[in-house]
Design an enzyme around this catalytic site. Structure first.
Site, PDB file in Angstrom:
ATOM      1  N   ALA A   1       0.813  -1.224   0.000  1.00 53.89           N
ATOM      2  CA  ALA A   1       0.000   0.000   0.000  1.00 53.89           C
ATOM      3  C   ALA A   1       0.844   1.271   0.000  1.00 53.89           C
ATOM      4  O   ALA A   1       0.371   2.329  -0.412  1.00 53.89           O
ATOM      5  CB  ALA A   1      -0.940  -0.006   1.201  1.00 53.89           C
TER       6      ALA A   1
ATOM      7  N   TYR B   1      -1.026  -3.469  -6.583  1.00 55.12           N
ATOM      8  CA  TYR B   1      -0.742  -3.486  -5.148  1.00 55.12           C
ATOM      9  C   TYR B   1      -1.999  -3.714  -4.327  1.00 55.12           C
ATOM     10  O   TYR B   1      -3.121  -3.483  -4.786  1.00 55.12           O
ATOM     11  CB  TYR B   1      -0.039  -2.198  -4.702  1.00 55.12           C
ATOM     12  CG  TYR B   1      -0.873  -0.938  -4.740  1.00 55.12           C
ATOM     13  CD1 TYR B   1      -0.958  -0.180  -5.901  1.00 55.12           C
ATOM     14  CD2 TYR B   1      -1.571  -0.502  -3.617  1.00 55.12           C
ATOM     15  CE1 TYR B   1      -1.715   0.985  -5.943  1.00 55.12           C
ATOM     16  CE2 TYR B   1      -2.322   0.669  -3.648  1.00 55.12           C
ATOM     17  CZ  TYR B   1      -2.389   1.409  -4.817  1.00 55.12           C
ATOM     18  OH  TYR B   1      -3.137   2.557  -4.864  1.00 55.12           O
ATOM     19  N   CYS B   2      -1.778  -4.193  -3.114  1.00 53.51           N
ATOM     20  CA  CYS B   2      -2.837  -4.286  -2.115  1.00 53.51           C
ATOM     21  C   CYS B   2      -2.182  -3.881  -0.789  1.00 53.51           C
ATOM     22  O   CYS B   2      -1.149  -3.206  -0.797  1.00 53.51           O
ATOM     23  CB  CYS B   2      -3.446  -5.687  -2.070  1.00 53.51           C
ATOM     24  SG  CYS B   2      -2.245  -7.003  -1.805  1.00 53.51           S
ATOM     25  N   LYS B   3      -2.756  -4.234   0.340  1.00 55.69           N
ATOM     26  CA  LYS B   3      -2.200  -3.727   1.591  1.00 55.69           C
ATOM     27  C   LYS B   3      -0.745  -4.173   1.792  1.00 55.69           C
ATOM     28  O   LYS B   3       0.140  -3.375   2.063  1.00 55.69           O
ATOM     29  CB  LYS B   3      -3.062  -4.186   2.776  1.00 55.69           C
ATOM     30  CG  LYS B   3      -2.616  -3.595   4.098  1.00 55.69           C
ATOM     31  CD  LYS B   3      -3.515  -4.035   5.224  1.00 55.69           C
ATOM     32  CE  LYS B   3      -2.995  -3.457   6.545  1.00 55.69           C
ATOM     33  NZ  LYS B   3      -3.675  -4.061   7.695  1.00 55.69           N
TER      34      LYS B   3
END
Lengths: 175, 175
Positions: free
Chosen positions: B24, B95-97
């Site tokens: 993130a 992307y993610c966390k």
């Protein structure tokens, strides 16, 4: 108080099959988004909020309503995502602050790129489908920089037979 | 204080040509995004912030890191937008966390759909390209629900010769 006072202006409208055009309030109309089968919102702005409807994706194209912004560079990825969402059985909502030049330009580019329409025909279809709430903006768009933008896009990415959807649409009937 | 204390962990990494995986914090690395030629960020989350780099579009795929979320329905439009961005000369950051299961699943699906890789080969390429900062997540992803997800995606959208890029890549050389 006249009856007309009780009718809220529309936040988005269907301009072609599976293609909606709207203003910045459209993203907040969660129930209406879902009832319309919208699975992808294209937010053509830097500042307007995205949708919060479950299952609805957002593609943010970060441009101000300014002729110096490069919207052209984003058109091909944007149109590709829109077409994939439609082919998967969903529908797209394209919006900017007022549902005028930026969002109308993206809709026009999409109609040219994936529905086989000429620039002139795409403008006709858009203005006709947009209805009273949005046709003014579309007409304005067609007279100004969006024409140059979409003409440049059409030259870069001419529609060819193999680009058409697997089940080709007849624009004169489908639209 | 050891020298290693001065080295910030990477926020994103190149896993294949024109394809980056990150966490993130990646979206906030404006200068690095631009230096890497990234034109499209795929934000696979509901809560993480989008990029604010000029000219960088964001596709938000609104899913929590929860097996009950339907990520599959978003994969085809997402991969189509990514491929169009790459074909236009740009690059994608997914992307993610934490840069683990959700984003790795999207990268895997993309490598299968547009780079002609099998599920197993896509996992190998991803884990190998991800490097120490992200390979753990990728390995974890390959063992869990992402495998089922990408297998289902591969069945829905098998790569066929006409789906390959106009200039076909040799995966063994290009990756």
């Amino acid at each position: 108080m006249g009856t007309s006072m009780l009718v809220a202006p529309p936040t988005f409208t269907l301009v072609a099959p599976a293609l909606f055009l709207g203003n910045a309030r459209a993203a907040g109309a969660t129930e209406l988004l879902q009832r319309s089968g919208i699975t992808l919102c294209v937010n053509v702005s830097r500042l307007q909020p995205g949708p919060s409807a479950p299952g609805v994706a957002e593609l943010r194209v970060p441009v101000f309503d300014d002729p110096h912004e490069d919207l052209l560079v984003h058109l091909e990825p944007t149109c590709a995502a829109m077409e994939a969402a439609v082919r998967a059985g969903g529908a797209c909502l394209v919006y900017c602050k007022n549902g005028r030049s930026r969002s109308a330009a993206v809709c026009t580019a999409y109609l040219m790129r994936y529905r086989g329409l000429s620039l002139e025909r795409a403008f006709q279809v858009g203005a006709s489908g947009a209805g009273p709430a949005f046709e003014g903006g579309w007409a304005s768009c067609s007279r100004h920089r969006c024409t140059r933008l979409c003409r440049a896009f059409g030259k870069r990415h001419p529609t060819t037979p193999e680009d058409l959807p697997e089940k080709p649409r007849d624009p004169s009937q489908a639209l």
